[in-house]
Scaffold this motif. Structure first.
Motif, short mmCIF file in Angstrom:
data_model
loop_
_atom_site.label_atom_id
_atom_site.label_comp_id
_atom_site.label_asym_id
_atom_site.label_seq_id
_atom_site.Cartn_x
_atom_site.Cartn_y
_atom_site.Cartn_z
N GLU A 221 0.83 -1.21 0.00
CA GLU A 221 0.00 0.00 0.00
C GLU A 221 0.86 1.26 0.00
O GLU A 221 0.57 2.23 -0.71
CB GLU A 221 -0.92 -0.01 1.22
N ALA A 222 1.94 1.25 0.78
CA ALA A 222 2.83 2.41 0.83
C ALA A 222 3.50 2.64 -0.52
O ALA A 222 3.57 3.77 -1.02
CB ALA A 222 3.88 2.22 1.92
N ALA A 223 3.99 1.55 -1.14
CA ALA A 223 4.66 1.67 -2.44
C ALA A 223 3.67 2.13 -3.51
O ALA A 223 4.01 2.97 -4.36
CB ALA A 223 5.27 0.33 -2.84
N ARG A 224 2.45 1.60 -3.46
CA ARG A 224 1.45 1.96 -4.46
C ARG A 224 1.07 3.44 -4.39
O ARG A 224 1.10 4.16 -5.39
CB ARG A 224 0.20 1.10 -4.24
N ASP A 225 0.76 3.91 -3.18
CA ASP A 225 0.29 5.29 -3.05
C ASP A 225 1.42 6.30 -3.20
O ASP A 225 1.26 7.34 -3.85
CB ASP A 225 -0.41 5.48 -1.70
N PHE A 226 2.57 6.00 -2.62
CA PHE A 226 3.71 6.91 -2.78
C PHE A 226 4.16 6.92 -4.24
O PHE A 226 4.46 7.97 -4.81
CB PHE A 226 4.86 6.47 -1.87
N GLY A 227 4.17 5.73 -4.87
CA GLY A 227 4.55 5.66 -6.28
C GLY A 227 3.60 6.41 -7.18
O GLY A 227 4.01 7.04 -8.16
N GLY A 228 2.31 6.36 -6.86
CA GLY A 228 1.35 7.11 -7.65
C GLY A 228 1.60 8.60 -7.59
O GLY A 228 1.45 9.31 -8.59
N ALA A 229 1.99 9.08 -6.40
CA ALA A 229 2.28 10.51 -6.25
C ALA A 229 3.57 10.88 -6.99
O ALA A 229 3.68 11.96 -7.58
CB ALA A 229 2.41 10.86 -4.76
N VAL A 230 4.56 9.99 -6.97
CA VAL A 230 5.79 10.23 -7.73
C VAL A 230 5.47 10.29 -9.22
O VAL A 230 5.99 11.12 -9.96
CB VAL A 230 6.83 9.13 -7.44
N GLN A 231 4.61 9.40 -9.66
CA GLN A 231 4.16 9.39 -11.05
C GLN A 231 3.56 10.74 -11.44
O GLN A 231 3.89 11.33 -12.47
CB GLN A 231 3.11 8.30 -11.24
N GLU A 232 2.66 11.21 -10.61
CA GLU A 232 1.96 12.46 -10.92
C GLU A 232 2.92 13.65 -10.92
O GLU A 232 2.80 14.56 -11.74
CB GLU A 232 0.85 12.69 -9.90
N PHE A 233 3.89 13.61 -10.00
CA PHE A 233 4.81 14.73 -9.86
C PHE A 233 5.80 14.82 -11.02
O PHE A 233 6.05 15.89 -11.57
CB PHE A 233 5.56 14.62 -8.54
N PHE A 234 6.38 13.67 -11.40
CA PHE A 234 7.42 13.67 -12.44
C PHE A 234 6.90 13.33 -13.83
O PHE A 234 7.61 13.55 -14.81
CB PHE A 234 8.52 12.67 -12.06
#
Length: 490
Positions: A221-234
């Motif tokens: 869950e942490a990897a999924r949600d944090f990764g989604g935010a990294v995706q949106e940012f970069f």
């Protein structure tokens, strides 16, 4: 547990550690960035790794609360030196770290905060170091991304690894793209505009390593949600196997460290081309070698050498000593010979001296063809009784081989560094040696999920054959095992 946090202005109740990067200017006017490098090392050998960093790079090291990790500062002009370290498995540059991160009570609030964190982290210097690092070495086409493979410390059994799950990320931000061939600049503005959309889109994944039982969320869950935010940012694109960049979210209780991986595959994957069923990691072998402090002209013996990782690591890193590798199994001896030839060939192709101070022999472990009191150091991985041998056989084998080791080792000055997970059997065998060996130090290590000990022994001045215990049992009663370097680390 570690994870990287945010350097932005939002106020969090967590305690942020000192800044991980700074920028200076050298004499030529170029920018020199100072960053914090994180390294995973064999658990139990954190202090040994810290000594190596201090010795080779000249900086102080902080050992993490999370076993198997160390942190140290470095400037970008010395970045190449981190890849010369022999005691580290994986390297990453720290984006941000928190010593006491205050997680929210509910899972939803915590995951929402992790999403917000991604856009507030000081990514710039870490990404610059990642780009510079890529130019320092030849990149392999892509590292193979196994969903469970990339633990910063593969020996930490309570850590959980997870990646971003099926996050399709759009195009990369312009300043995050990997260097490409410069487009044609015949001068035309139109040509520049045409070339811009062809910039390579970075592929990435997020790996979460979590340890601790007080978290309301899972690693996935942490990897999924944090990764989604990294995706949106970069605006990067996710790829679990052929990724260009790997973002690490390390969480150990309340310690959180966020980083970017600098190694495509573990640095422990060196020297060995022919593997046995229980091949040791060279990084662990290096730690064992440093524990016994080899000196010039020392004769170093590995009587159960398996694939030869210990003597080969020693011959490369401590070439002033001479190494004798032996095993009672023909296949093991052949593997050592083939591994030695592989290293010699590789060194010759690189234009360096190809010779190695090592000899390989097939022998009976309990009746070594070696002169009494002629060996300075004995260093070996003893059979655990798991993949090799059995616990029952160890009760006969251990006393016999310790007695033979005492015979060939120099009284008063000789040392032995022995790795075993069969601690009870080993302790009993040592107690029956009639004072021939004295235990100086024990390093507890995690070997493939097993809690093992690396024992540093000192050969006493007692004369072999003149104590009642050293003839307590007949020698040579056990000679049935095939010995390899005793536990394979993932």
């Amino acid at each position: 547990m570690s994870s990287q946090g945010d350097g932005a202005a939002e106020q969090h109740p967590e305690t942020k550690l000192s800044d991980n990067s700074s920028t200076e200017t050298d004499a030529t006017g170029g920018a020199i960035i100072t960053v914090t490098i994180g390294a995973t090392v064999p658990t139990g050998f954190e202090h040994t790794a810290a000594e190596e960093v201090k010795e080779k790079i000249g900086v102080d090291v902080r050992i993490s609360k999370d076993r198997g990790r160390i942190y140290f500062p470095i400037t970008t002009d010395k970045l190449f030196q981190v890849h010369l370290l022999r005691s580290v498995d994986n390297l990453f540059v720290v984006v941000e770290e928190y010593d006491q991160y205050q997680f929210k009570d509910s899972k939803e609030e915590t995951l929402a905060e992790l999403q917000e964190l991604a856009s507030k982290l000081p990514w710039t210097n870490a990404l610059e170091v990642w780009k510079l690092n890529g130019s320092l070495k030849k990149r392999k086409a892509h590292r193979r991304g196994n969903g469970n493979k990339v633990k910063p410390n593969s020996e930490t059994t309570d850590a959980t690894v997870a990646d971003t799950e099926q996050q399709e990320l759009p195009e990369a931000a312009e300043d995050q793209t990997k260097p490409e061939t410069t487009p044609d600049i015949e001068g035309s503005k139109q040509e520049s505009e045409d070339a811009a959309p062809k910039a390579k889109v970075l592929k990435f994944r997020v790996t979460c390593n979590r340890a601790g039982d007080k978290h309301s969320f899972s690693s996935n869950e942490a990897a999924r949600d944090f990764g989604g935010a990294v995706q949106e940012f970069f605006q990067w694109k996710a790829d679990m196997t052929k990724f260009d960049i790997e973002v690490l979210l390390n969480i150990h209780n309340q310690e959180v460290v966020i980083g970017i991986a600098l190694t495509e595959e573990s640095l422990h994957k060196r020297n060995i081309s022919h593997f046995g069923p229980t091949t040791l990691r060279p990084t662990l072998c290096y730690g064992m070698l440093r524990l016994c402090k080899p000196q010039a002209s020392d004769i170093i013996l590995d009587p159960m050498c398996g694939t030869g990782t210990i003597p080969l690591e020693g011959a490369i890193e401590f070439p002033s000593s001479f190494y004798i590798a032996g095993d009672n199994n023909d296949m093991a001896v052949n593997r050592v010979v083939n591994n030695t030839r592989h290293i010699q060939k590789r060194r010759a192709e690189m234009g360096s001296v190809s010779g190695l101070p090592i000899d390989t022999v097939r022998w009976d472990l309990c009746n070594l063809p070696i002169k009494t009191s002629s060996v300075d150091i004995i260093i070996t991985d003893m059979p655990f009784g798991k993949r090799m041998g059995s616990r029952k056989k160890n009760w006969d084998l251990y006393p016999s081989c310790l007695r033979e080791m005492a015979r060939v080792c120099r009284p008063g000055s000789g040392k032995a560094v022995l790795l075993t997970q069969d601690k009870k059997c080993f302790a009993k065998a040592i107690s029956r040696m009639g004072g021939l060996w004295r235990k100086l130090h024990t390093v507890w290590v995690n070997v493939g999920g097993l809690h093992a000990g690396v024992y540093l022994l000192k050969r006493t001045g007692a004369v072999f054959g003149q104590t009642p215990e050293d003839v307590y049992e007949s020698r040579g009663i056990v000679n049935t095992h095939e010995k390899g370097d005793d536990k394979e680390l993932p």
